[in-house]
Write an enzyme that holds these catalytic residues in place. Structure first.
Site, mmCIF file in Angstrom:
data_model
loop_
_atom_site.group_PDB
_atom_site.id
_atom_site.type_symbol
_atom_site.label_atom_id
_atom_site.label_comp_id
_atom_site.label_asym_id
_atom_site.label_seq_id
_atom_site.Cartn_x
_atom_site.Cartn_y
_atom_site.Cartn_z
ATOM 1 N N CYS A 142 -99.422 -53.860 -32.342
ATOM 2 C CA CYS A 142 -98.398 -52.855 -32.010
ATOM 3 C C CYS A 142 -97.107 -53.514 -31.506
ATOM 4 C CB CYS A 142 -98.943 -51.828 -31.027
ATOM 5 S SG CYS A 142 -97.983 -50.281 -31.051
ATOM 6 N N LYS A 163 -91.820 -39.637 -32.690
ATOM 7 C CA LYS A 163 -92.908 -40.566 -32.427
ATOM 8 C C LYS A 163 -93.982 -40.496 -33.512
ATOM 9 C CE LYS A 163 -96.280 -41.909 -28.882
ATOM 10 N NZ LYS A 163 -96.847 -41.613 -27.543
ATOM 11 N N SER A 192 -99.421 -45.049 -32.193
ATOM 12 C CA SER A 192 -98.765 -44.407 -31.056
ATOM 13 C C SER A 192 -97.512 -45.214 -30.718
ATOM 14 C CB SER A 192 -99.718 -44.352 -29.857
ATOM 15 O OG SER A 192 -99.098 -43.769 -28.734
ATOM 16 N N HIS A 235 -103.181 -49.250 -33.691
ATOM 17 C CA HIS A 235 -104.114 -49.560 -32.607
ATOM 18 C C HIS A 235 -105.556 -49.299 -33.053
ATOM 19 C CE1 HIS A 235 -101.713 -50.545 -29.064
ATOM 20 N NE2 HIS A 235 -100.845 -49.607 -29.412
ATOM 21 N N GLU A 237 -108.111 -50.792 -32.238
ATOM 22 C CA GLU A 237 -109.031 -51.061 -31.126
ATOM 23 C C GLU A 237 -109.200 -49.858 -30.204
ATOM 24 O OE1 GLU A 237 -105.102 -51.637 -29.089
ATOM 25 O OE2 GLU A 237 -105.900 -51.859 -31.115
ATOM 26 N N ARG A 249 -101.389 -37.165 -20.783
ATOM 27 C CA ARG A 249 -100.488 -37.828 -19.843
ATOM 28 C C ARG A 249 -99.046 -37.383 -20.064
ATOM 29 N NH1 ARG A 249 -99.513 -43.602 -21.707
ATOM 30 N NH2 ARG A 249 -98.247 -42.340 -23.146
#
EC number: 2.3.1.31
Length: 302
Positions: A142, A163, A192, A235, A237, A249
């Protein structure tokens, strides 16, 4: 063979509960095998969570792997207990004279900053230069991938109007590449990020090859032709709940954010995350560890 980690690392108990084979240093010492040495430069705020995610990806390897955890000395982490950092992490000055079979550079939630504004940018540049002569293959993730492409090849990140957030379908561009061996033509990866890498900029660098792309999320997997540098814009992982936690969040912060794409599925108790990426994510890390690291690294570094 299992991954070899410190006996008190929090990830050890979590991975053992998931039936992932781990071995502590004491037991590994008695095996007459030269383990692979991997250094992880962890730039993520929640370091324990990131450690667990990465070790989970590498936990099914038939190779014995020893990990060194690294943080920049020019930045003080705020979201990880000091005791944990002192017990399990080191800094670049203590490893600069060592050779490593592989290196992983994580992402970091600092896309809004220009690279030169990052507090540890000069130290990271030094580490990136060092990796070219002291590491067999480096996997950048990333923001770490964007930073690596900028430092090594001058490729700048591009701010997105919206985004890229969710789980996106990708297609393989180079089917005969070892890094994607065993992949189906299409697979999924979580993303992300607020920035992207322009495909034309990548094509202008003859030393790079694009291995997979997404119609919605753009370029995902890039490797240098000598296989010493791998750049991963997503991502893979991530845990099943990670995008959900990021979404909740941002909602709590009253930020404008759409639900992650292709991620939630309606169930009897409401929307729940669906993991579509784990199998290919594990295969990607295994292929990197086997073909780009194990098959290429010398038995004895000189």
């Amino acid at each position: 063979m299992p991954i070899n980690i410190p006996i008190n690392l929090p990830a050890k108990q979590i991975l053992e509960s998931e039936n992932i084979f781990v071995m502590d240093e004491k037991r590994a010492f008695h095996q007459d095998i030269r383990p692979l040495n991997i250094v992880i430069l962890n730039l993520m705020p929640q370091k324990i969570k990131t450690e667990t995610q990465l070790l989970r990806m590498l936990g099914n390897s038939p190779l014995q792997v020893y990990f060194t955890f690294l943080i920049p000395s020019t930045h003080t982490p705020k979201h990880t207990p000091r005791q944990h950092l002192e017990q399990f992490y080191t800094t670049f000055s203590s490893i600069r004279d060592r050779k490593f079979d592989g290196m992983i550079i994580t992402g970091a939630p600092i896309e809004h900053l220009e690279y030169e504004e990052v507090s540890y940018w000069e130290e990271l540049r030094e580490i990136l230069d060092w990796s070219k002569t002291h590491v067999t293959s480096t996997l950048h993730i990333c923001w770490g991938a964007q930073a690596g492409l900028y430092h090594h090849y001058g490729i700048r990140k591009v701010k997105l109007p919206k985004k890229t957030f969710g789980v996106f379908e990708h297609r393989i561009m180079e089917k005969n590449e070892r890094l994607v061996r065993g992949f189906e033509e299409f697979y999924y990866v979580p993303h992300s990020r607020h920035t992207d890498i322009n495909m034309d900029d990548l094509k202008a660098v003859s030393h790079l090859k694009v291995l997979s792309i997404s119609d919605e999320a753009g370029v995902c997997l890039i490797a240098s032709k000598d296989e010493k540098q791998v750049f991963l814009t997503g991502h893979p992982e991530y845990d099943t709940d990670t995008l959900k936690e990021e979404y909740e969040r941002d909602l709590a912060r009253n930020m404008e954010i759409d639900p992650p794409v292709n991620y939630f599925k309606e169930g009897p108790d409401g929307a729940v995350p669906v993991n579509r990426w784990k199998a290919h994510a594990t295969l990607l890390f295994m292929n990197w560890l086997n073909y780009y690291v194990y098959q290429e690294t010398p038995y004895e570094w000189k």
